[in-house]
Design a protein around this motif. Structure first.
Motif, short mmCIF file in Angstrom:
data_model
loop_
_atom_site.label_atom_id
_atom_site.label_comp_id
_atom_site.label_asym_id
_atom_site.label_seq_id
_atom_site.Cartn_x
_atom_site.Cartn_y
_atom_site.Cartn_z
N SER A 169 -16.02 5.49 27.51
CA SER A 169 -17.19 5.21 26.67
C SER A 169 -16.73 4.91 25.26
N VAL A 170 -17.69 4.55 24.41
CA VAL A 170 -17.46 4.50 22.97
C VAL A 170 -18.73 5.03 22.30
N ALA A 171 -18.55 5.92 21.33
CA ALA A 171 -19.67 6.57 20.66
C ALA A 171 -20.35 5.61 19.69
N TRP A 172 -21.51 6.02 19.20
CA TRP A 172 -22.25 5.21 18.23
C TRP A 172 -21.38 4.92 17.01
N HIS A 173 -21.33 3.65 16.61
CA HIS A 173 -20.51 3.27 15.46
C HIS A 173 -20.87 1.85 15.04
N GLY A 174 -20.41 1.45 13.87
CA GLY A 174 -20.40 0.07 13.43
C GLY A 174 -18.97 -0.29 13.06
N ASP A 175 -18.65 -1.57 13.11
CA ASP A 175 -17.29 -2.01 12.74
C ASP A 175 -17.23 -2.12 11.22
N THR A 176 -17.11 -0.97 10.57
CA THR A 176 -17.24 -0.90 9.12
C THR A 176 -15.91 -0.70 8.40
N LEU A 177 -14.80 -0.67 9.13
CA LEU A 177 -13.51 -0.63 8.45
C LEU A 177 -13.23 -2.01 7.87
N GLY A 178 -12.77 -2.05 6.64
CA GLY A 178 -12.54 -3.34 6.00
C GLY A 178 -13.85 -3.96 5.51
N ARG A 179 -13.91 -5.28 5.56
CA ARG A 179 -15.04 -6.01 4.96
C ARG A 179 -16.36 -5.77 5.68
N GLY A 180 -16.31 -5.35 6.95
CA GLY A 180 -17.55 -5.12 7.68
C GLY A 180 -18.42 -4.03 7.08
N GLY A 181 -17.82 -3.15 6.26
CA GLY A 181 -18.59 -2.09 5.64
C GLY A 181 -19.36 -2.52 4.41
N THR A 182 -19.04 -3.71 3.86
CA THR A 182 -19.69 -4.14 2.63
C THR A 182 -20.25 -5.55 2.69
N GLU A 183 -19.86 -6.33 3.69
CA GLU A 183 -20.27 -7.73 3.75
C GLU A 183 -20.89 -8.06 5.10
N ASP A 184 -21.79 -9.05 5.10
CA ASP A 184 -22.27 -9.61 6.37
C ASP A 184 -21.11 -10.28 7.08
N THR A 185 -21.05 -10.11 8.38
CA THR A 185 -19.98 -10.71 9.16
C THR A 185 -20.46 -10.89 10.58
N MET A 186 -19.55 -11.24 11.49
CA MET A 186 -19.87 -11.37 12.91
C MET A 186 -18.76 -10.71 13.74
N VAL A 187 -19.18 -10.14 14.85
CA VAL A 187 -18.26 -9.66 15.88
C VAL A 187 -18.76 -10.23 17.20
N ALA A 188 -17.90 -10.97 17.90
CA ALA A 188 -18.26 -11.58 19.18
C ALA A 188 -17.57 -10.82 20.30
#
Length: 204
Positions: A119-138
């Protein structure tokens, strides 16, 4: 690594480019979902399960170190990807999203969910620029479907997408900062799944 997996009837490896539907979420977030976006996904699953140098990790959680409940692999920009189908997928994603994103996807992270205990627990990809900027993860999912859940950061009603067999989901806008996603454990019998996550430079 040998994984028991019941294949579906899909064609040879190619980008299908099936209809991709965008859903606008709150707080400037959105997701695109393309069912069966990658043809030949079952064959790709079999190849990746064998050739990728999967490894287990241990991470500190609060006051103890625990096993990460899935196997991992990571390909930084410039590193050759483990299968030509991933090169094709990366090119197709950059052709579709590069202008909107303003930069290409450059890295690939792979996760191997061996059964319902992974499994993977609740999270966002917020390490690096994802924590402060709009981005995409595909994310492309191959293998048996598993539910990917999304919910607003801080809690709230969740959205569920069962992803497998070449399905695509793209999380964009503020999604990594304002929403969270998870693959929950399940006690139901389920086959193995591999997710391939393409990210821009500086997003983890």
């Amino acid at each position: 690594m040998t994984a028991v997996f019941q294949a579906s009837l899909l064609g040879a490896d190619e980008i299908v480019g099936s209809a991709i539907r965008r859903t606008r979420l709150d707080h400037g977030a959105w997701i695109d979902v393309g069912p069966g976006w990658l043809a030949g996904a079952d064959e790709l699953f079999s190849r990746l399960s064998e050739v990728v140098p999967w490894h287990a990790e241990r991470r500190r959680m609060y006051d103890k170190v625990v096993d990460v409940p899935r196997l991992l692999a990571y390909y930084d920009e410039g590193e050759p990807l483990p299968d030509p189908a991933l090169d094709d997928a990366l090119r197709a994603l950059n052709d579709r999203y590069g202008q909107e994103l303003g930069e290409p996807f450059r890295t690939a992270g792979l996760c191997f969910y061996r059964d319902g205990r992974d499994s993977v627990a609740w999270h966002g990809d917020t390490l690096g620029r994802g924590g402060t900027e709009d981005t995409m993860v595909a994310i492309i999912s191959v293998g048996a479907p598993r539910p990917l859940l999304l919910r607003p950061r801080g809690g709230g009603a969740s959205i569920r997408h069962d992803l497998g067999h070449g399905d695509l989901i793209v999380m964009g806008g503020s999604c990594q900062r304002t929403w969270e996603h998870a693959i929950p454990k399940t006690s139901r019998p389920t086959g193995p799944r591999i997710s391939i996550q393409f990210r821009p430079r500086g997003v983890r």
